[in-house]
Scaffold this motif. Structure first.
Motif, PDB file in Angstrom:
ATOM      1  N   UNK A   1      43.305  -1.262  23.187  1.00  0.00           N
ATOM      2  CA  UNK A   1      42.190  -1.553  22.961  1.00  0.00           C
ATOM      3  C   UNK A   1      41.596  -0.864  21.916  1.00  0.00           C
ATOM      4  N   UNK A   2      40.795  -2.367  20.980  1.00  0.00           N
ATOM      5  CA  UNK A   2      40.382  -1.134  19.382  1.00  0.00           C
ATOM      6  C   UNK A   2      39.244  -0.774  20.145  1.00  0.00           C
ATOM      7  N   UNK A   3      38.640  -1.150  20.497  1.00  0.00           N
ATOM      8  CA  UNK A   3      36.957  -0.708  20.840  1.00  0.00           C
ATOM      9  C   UNK A   3      37.129   0.828  21.938  1.00  0.00           C
ATOM     10  N   UNK A   4      37.689   0.815  22.630  1.00  0.00           N
ATOM     11  CA  UNK A   4      37.869   1.803  23.130  1.00  0.00           C
ATOM     12  C   UNK A   4      39.242   2.875  22.440  1.00  0.00           C
ATOM     13  N   UNK A   5      39.855   2.711  21.879  1.00  0.00           N
ATOM     14  CA  UNK A   5      41.004   3.388  21.298  1.00  0.00           C
ATOM     15  C   UNK A   5      41.677   3.707  22.370  1.00  0.00           C
ATOM     16  N   UNK A   6      41.903   2.800  23.096  1.00  0.00           N
ATOM     17  CA  UNK A   6      43.374   3.508  24.621  1.00  0.00           C
ATOM     18  C   UNK A   6      44.523   2.475  24.443  1.00  0.00           C
TER      19      UNK A   6
ATOM     20  N   UNK B   1      37.676  -5.290  21.730  1.00  0.00           N
ATOM     21  CA  UNK B   1      38.415  -5.779  21.064  1.00  0.00           C
ATOM     22  C   UNK B   1      39.959  -5.536  21.186  1.00  0.00           C
ATOM     23  N   UNK B   2      40.500  -6.279  21.606  1.00  0.00           N
ATOM     24  CA  UNK B   2      42.546  -6.318  21.399  1.00  0.00           C
ATOM     25  C   UNK B   2      43.257  -7.070  20.921  1.00  0.00           C
ATOM     26  N   UNK B   3      44.689  -6.230  20.763  1.00  0.00           N
ATOM     27  CA  UNK B   3      45.383  -7.100  20.202  1.00  0.00           C
ATOM     28  C   UNK B   3      46.869  -6.003  20.724  1.00  0.00           C
ATOM     29  N   UNK B   4      47.552  -7.040  20.958  1.00  0.00           N
ATOM     30  CA  UNK B   4      48.829  -6.935  21.658  1.00  0.00           C
ATOM     31  C   UNK B   4      50.358  -7.366  20.867  1.00  0.00           C
ATOM     32  N   UNK B   5      51.203  -6.666  21.089  1.00  0.00           N
ATOM     33  CA  UNK B   5      52.612  -6.677  20.318  1.00  0.00           C
ATOM     34  C   UNK B   5      53.737  -7.448  21.447  1.00  0.00           C
TER      35      UNK B   5
ATOM     36  N   UNK C   1      42.478 -10.252  19.747  1.00  0.00           N
ATOM     37  CA  UNK C   1      40.701 -11.143  20.079  1.00  0.00           C
ATOM     38  C   UNK C   1      40.232 -10.287  21.493  1.00  0.00           C
ATOM     39  N   UNK C   2      38.670 -11.070  21.409  1.00  0.00           N
ATOM     40  CA  UNK C   2      37.746 -10.295  22.326  1.00  0.00           C
ATOM     41  C   UNK C   2      38.180 -10.956  23.604  1.00  0.00           C
ATOM     42  N   UNK C   3      38.388 -10.393  24.817  1.00  0.00           N
ATOM     43  CA  UNK C   3      38.513 -10.151  25.698  1.00  0.00           C
ATOM     44  C   UNK C   3      37.718 -10.828  27.003  1.00  0.00           C
ATOM     45  N   UNK C   4      38.370 -11.583  27.522  1.00  0.00           N
ATOM     46  CA  UNK C   4      37.657 -12.614  29.136  1.00  0.00           C
ATOM     47  C   UNK C   4      37.966 -12.179  30.071  1.00  0.00           C
ATOM     48  N   UNK C   5      37.152 -11.245  31.046  1.00  0.00           N
ATOM     49  CA  UNK C   5      37.334 -10.489  31.757  1.00  0.00           C
ATOM     50  C   UNK C   5      37.398 -10.835  33.059  1.00  0.00           C
ATOM     51  N   UNK C   6      38.461 -10.682  34.637  1.00  0.00           N
ATOM     52  CA  UNK C   6      38.044 -11.347  35.861  1.00  0.00           C
ATOM     53  C   UNK C   6      38.626 -10.800  36.508  1.00  0.00           C
TER      54      UNK C   6
ATOM     55  N   UNK D   1      41.442 -13.319  24.293  1.00  0.00           N
ATOM     56  CA  UNK D   1      42.618 -12.529  25.364  1.00  0.00           C
ATOM     57  C   UNK D   1      41.740 -13.237  27.073  1.00  0.00           C
ATOM     58  N   UNK D   2      42.428 -13.568  28.025  1.00  0.00           N
ATOM     59  CA  UNK D   2      41.933 -13.235  28.650  1.00  0.00           C
ATOM     60  C   UNK D   2      42.764 -11.918  29.852  1.00  0.00           C
ATOM     61  N   UNK D   3      41.821 -10.809  30.493  1.00  0.00           N
ATOM     62  CA  UNK D   3      41.606  -9.752  31.238  1.00  0.00           C
ATOM     63  C   UNK D   3      42.066  -9.880  32.163  1.00  0.00           C
ATOM     64  N   UNK D   4      42.349  -9.519  33.593  1.00  0.00           N
ATOM     65  CA  UNK D   4      42.207 -10.166  35.203  1.00  0.00           C
ATOM     66  C   UNK D   4      42.729  -8.696  36.086  1.00  0.00           C
ATOM     67  N   UNK D   5      42.897  -8.564  37.516  1.00  0.00           N
ATOM     68  CA  UNK D   5      43.493  -7.572  38.483  1.00  0.00           C
ATOM     69  C   UNK D   5      44.804  -8.749  38.483  1.00  0.00           C
ATOM     70  N   UNK D   6      44.398  -8.518  40.046  1.00  0.00           N
ATOM     71  CA  UNK D   6      45.583  -8.692  40.373  1.00  0.00           C
ATOM     72  C   UNK D   6      45.922 -10.487  40.983  1.00  0.00           C
TER      73      UNK D   6
END
Length: 162
Positions: free
Chosen positions: A130-135, A118-122, A6-11, A55-60
């Motif tokens: 990270x499908x958007x950045x190819x990483x 756009x990110x996929x997690x197995x 899904x698409x990432x919400x970043x905090x 997805x939610x992506x956050x730091x510490x």
């Protein structure tokens, strides 16, 4: 277990349980009610934009603060398929697994993935793509017993099914 995509919400750092689900809504344990107010004190647009699978992506220290189970429950009810963070508050980590919300610690992914990617997690391998950045990043895969708890929708469901 399956994959999340899904698409990432970043905090950032120290997203506490009071901004994940504000205390004024803790009089309800209804998942739909909690979802309707998820993240509203940190991101007013979250509820209107989040889609099932995002997805939610956050730091510490994601999920610091009080030990309320309402916080991971609100995130799961909002449709979020996975939370990736550099680190999680320990009680949030435990509560997330107990209610069946997949979470993965991966400092590199937390730093590299951006809002809107756009990110996929197995879940079986811990691979984060990270499908958007190819990483690609390698997070910690869930041990089999935790996968069973998450697949069952949480600890209570897992125990009841046994």
């Amino acid at each position: 277990m399956e994959k999340a995509s899904g698409t990432v919400f970043k905090y950032g750092d120290n997203v506490d349980t009071d901004v994940i689900i504000p205390a004024r809504y803790l009089n309800s344990s209804d998942p739909a009610e909690l979802a309707a107010h998820c993240m509203e004190d940190i991101d007013r647009e979250f509820v209107g934009k989040v889609k099932a699978g995002d997805l939610i992506v956050a730091e510490k220290n994601f999920g610091c603060g009080s030990s309320r189970e309402h916080a991971p429950a609100a995130i799961k009810a909002a449709g979020v398929s996975c939370v990736i963070a550099e680190t999680f508050a320990r009680i949030f980590y435990r509560n997330a697994i107990n209610i069946g919300l997949p979470i993965i610690e991966c400092p590199e992914a937390a730093k590299g993935i951006q809002a809107g990617d756009e990110v996929e997690v197995d879940f079986d391998t811990g691979r984060i793509y990270d499908k958007t950045r190819g990483t690609e990043y390698q997070g910690q895969a869930f041990p089999p017993f935790m996968q069973k708890i998450i697949d069952a929708g949480g600890l209570i469901n897992y125990i009841n099914a046994r």
